[in-house]
Design a protein around this motif. Structure first.
Motif, short mmCIF file in Angstrom:
data_model
loop_
_atom_site.label_atom_id
_atom_site.label_comp_id
_atom_site.label_asym_id
_atom_site.label_seq_id
_atom_site.Cartn_x
_atom_site.Cartn_y
_atom_site.Cartn_z
N ILE A 199 12.07 41.04 43.41
CA ILE A 199 12.27 39.63 43.73
C ILE A 199 13.58 39.43 44.47
O ILE A 199 14.64 39.88 44.01
CB ILE A 199 12.24 38.78 42.44
N GLY A 200 13.49 38.73 45.61
CA GLY A 200 14.68 38.48 46.40
C GLY A 200 14.67 37.07 46.95
O GLY A 200 13.97 36.18 46.46
N LEU A 201 15.44 36.87 48.04
CA LEU A 201 15.54 35.54 48.64
C LEU A 201 14.20 35.03 49.15
O LEU A 201 13.96 33.83 49.18
CB LEU A 201 16.57 35.55 49.77
N PHE A 202 13.35 35.96 49.56
CA PHE A 202 12.02 35.53 50.04
C PHE A 202 11.28 34.76 48.96
O PHE A 202 10.66 33.73 49.23
CB PHE A 202 11.22 36.75 50.48
N HIS A 203 11.34 35.28 47.73
CA HIS A 203 10.63 34.64 46.63
C HIS A 203 11.35 33.39 46.13
O HIS A 203 10.72 32.39 45.80
CB HIS A 203 10.45 35.62 45.47
N LEU A 204 12.68 33.46 46.06
CA LEU A 204 13.46 32.39 45.44
C LEU A 204 13.79 31.25 46.41
O LEU A 204 14.09 30.14 45.96
CB LEU A 204 14.75 32.95 44.86
N LEU A 205 13.72 31.50 47.70
CA LEU A 205 14.10 30.47 48.67
C LEU A 205 12.97 30.18 49.66
O LEU A 205 12.55 29.02 49.79
CB LEU A 205 15.36 30.92 49.42
N ILE A 206 12.49 31.22 50.35
CA ILE A 206 11.52 31.00 51.42
C ILE A 206 10.19 30.47 50.89
O ILE A 206 9.63 29.51 51.43
CB ILE A 206 11.29 32.30 52.24
N LYS A 207 9.68 31.10 49.83
CA LYS A 207 8.37 30.66 49.32
C LYS A 207 8.39 29.22 48.80
O LYS A 207 7.47 28.45 49.09
CB LYS A 207 7.88 31.63 48.23
N PRO A 208 9.43 28.79 48.05
CA PRO A 208 9.45 27.37 47.65
C PRO A 208 9.56 26.42 48.83
O PRO A 208 8.90 25.37 48.85
CB PRO A 208 10.69 27.28 46.75
N ILE A 209 10.39 26.78 49.82
CA ILE A 209 10.52 25.92 51.00
C ILE A 209 9.20 25.85 51.76
O ILE A 209 8.77 24.77 52.20
CB ILE A 209 11.65 26.44 51.93
N PHE A 210 8.55 26.99 51.89
CA PHE A 210 7.26 27.00 52.59
C PHE A 210 6.22 26.16 51.85
O PHE A 210 5.43 25.44 52.47
CB PHE A 210 6.75 28.42 52.77
N ARG A 211 6.21 26.25 50.51
CA ARG A 211 5.25 25.45 49.75
C ARG A 211 5.50 23.96 49.97
O ARG A 211 4.55 23.19 50.15
CB ARG A 211 5.35 25.79 48.26
N PHE A 212 6.77 23.54 49.94
CA PHE A 212 7.07 22.13 50.19
C PHE A 212 6.62 21.73 51.59
O PHE A 212 5.98 20.69 51.77
CB PHE A 212 8.57 21.87 50.03
N TYR A 237 9.45 23.29 43.34
CA TYR A 237 10.33 23.73 42.25
C TYR A 237 9.59 24.67 41.31
O TYR A 237 10.15 25.66 40.82
CB TYR A 237 10.84 22.50 41.49
N GLY A 238 8.32 24.40 41.06
CA GLY A 238 7.52 25.27 40.21
C GLY A 238 7.37 26.67 40.79
O GLY A 238 7.37 27.66 40.06
N VAL A 239 7.24 26.77 42.12
CA VAL A 239 7.19 28.08 42.77
C VAL A 239 8.51 28.83 42.56
O VAL A 239 8.52 30.01 42.21
CB VAL A 239 6.88 27.94 44.28
N PHE A 240 9.63 28.13 42.78
CA PHE A 240 10.95 28.73 42.53
C PHE A 240 11.07 29.20 41.08
O PHE A 240 11.49 30.33 40.80
CB PHE A 240 12.04 27.70 42.85
#
Length: 255
Positions: A199-212, A237-240
């Motif tokens: 788990i890295g920035l892709f999961h903690l930042l990019i994926k939540p932003i993309f979901r929004f 937020y739930g994705v994060f």
């Protein structure tokens, strides 16, 4: 001759919402079965007092397991499975009743859902095209093993579509919505643990932003006004949170 119908609910602490749903199916079946996970808010007492409800209580280990067990207990071949926060409008009830009169049926049927949030129907925000398989033959359909958004496995089944739609009142309160988001994040972490790499920035930042972005911009959440903004923000937020839970679990287990 009309085929008989079993109606199934699985419940936990639904005392404040289940009565309108039960009213929408009142007098429809002689097998209204509710499987309760030892509710602590009076749900079981409310159901036990009803002469039209067959109440079972069973330890909860996951949504699919609970629903599949309930399906096996159905007295009739055809099942309508509902959540406590769903209402069957008269038009949908009539459509299902007429369908059960037809000589030949498919294995299962998709039913669309109109989702309501904070008193408003949500037309976009990723919720506009919501549909679920809820009418099906007892011996041909089972749920998959997902902890979140469990679904009937449709591979190999003949599945039709109904015109009528369920009314889904998913919002109780802000606290309930946030608690549900956290609970789903934990369960989704379990579902994805085996397929998620480091788990890295892709999961903690990019994926939540993309979901929004997907739900608020691409799927038109902005058109649902303030409610759309709230839904899309909390879902992101739930994705994060999903990956925070997964990262914490791996750190604690030394993986």
């Amino acid at each position: 001759m009309r085929r008989p119908l079993s109606i199934i609910y699985t419940t936990f602490n639904e005392v404040d919402i289940i009565e309108p749903s039960l009213l929408s199916v009142a007098g429809w079946t002689d097998d209204l079965h509710v499987v309760d996970s030892f509710s602590t808010d009076g749900t079981a007492g409310l159901l036990a007092a009803r002469s039209d409800v067959r109440l079972s209580q069973r330890k909860y280990s996951g949504p699919s397991d609970q629903k599949n067990w309930a399906i096996e207990q159905a007295r009739h071949e055809w099942i309508l499975l509902l959540d406590a926060d769903e209402i069957v409008p008269p038009t949908l009830r009539s459509e299902i009743a007429l369908l059960l009169d037809t000589p030949k049926l498919l294995d299962a049927y998709w039913i669309g859902r109109d989702n309501f949030f904070m008193g408003r129907r949500i037309h976009h925000s990723g919720w506009g095209n919501d549909r679920v398989v809820r009418l099906f033959h007892r011996d041909r359909a089972r749920y998959n093993r997902k902890q979140v958004h469990e679904e009937i496995e449709t591979a190999g089944l003949q599945v039709g579509h109904l015109k009528g739609r369920l009314q889904h009142y998913t919002f109780k309160s802000v606290d309930h919505f946030l608690d549900k988001t956290r609970r789903y994040a934990r369960w989704k972490a379990m579902d994805q643990a085996a397929t998620t790499p480091r788990i890295g920035l892709f999961h903690l930042l990019i994926k939540p932003i993309f979901r929004f972005f997907r739900q608020y911009v691409v799927q038109g959440g902005f058109r649902d006004g303030r409610e759309g903004l709230i839904i899309c923000t909390v879902v992101a937020y739930g994705v994060f949170l999903r990956y925070v839970y997964l990262l914490a679990e791996r750190r604690e287990s030394g993986k």
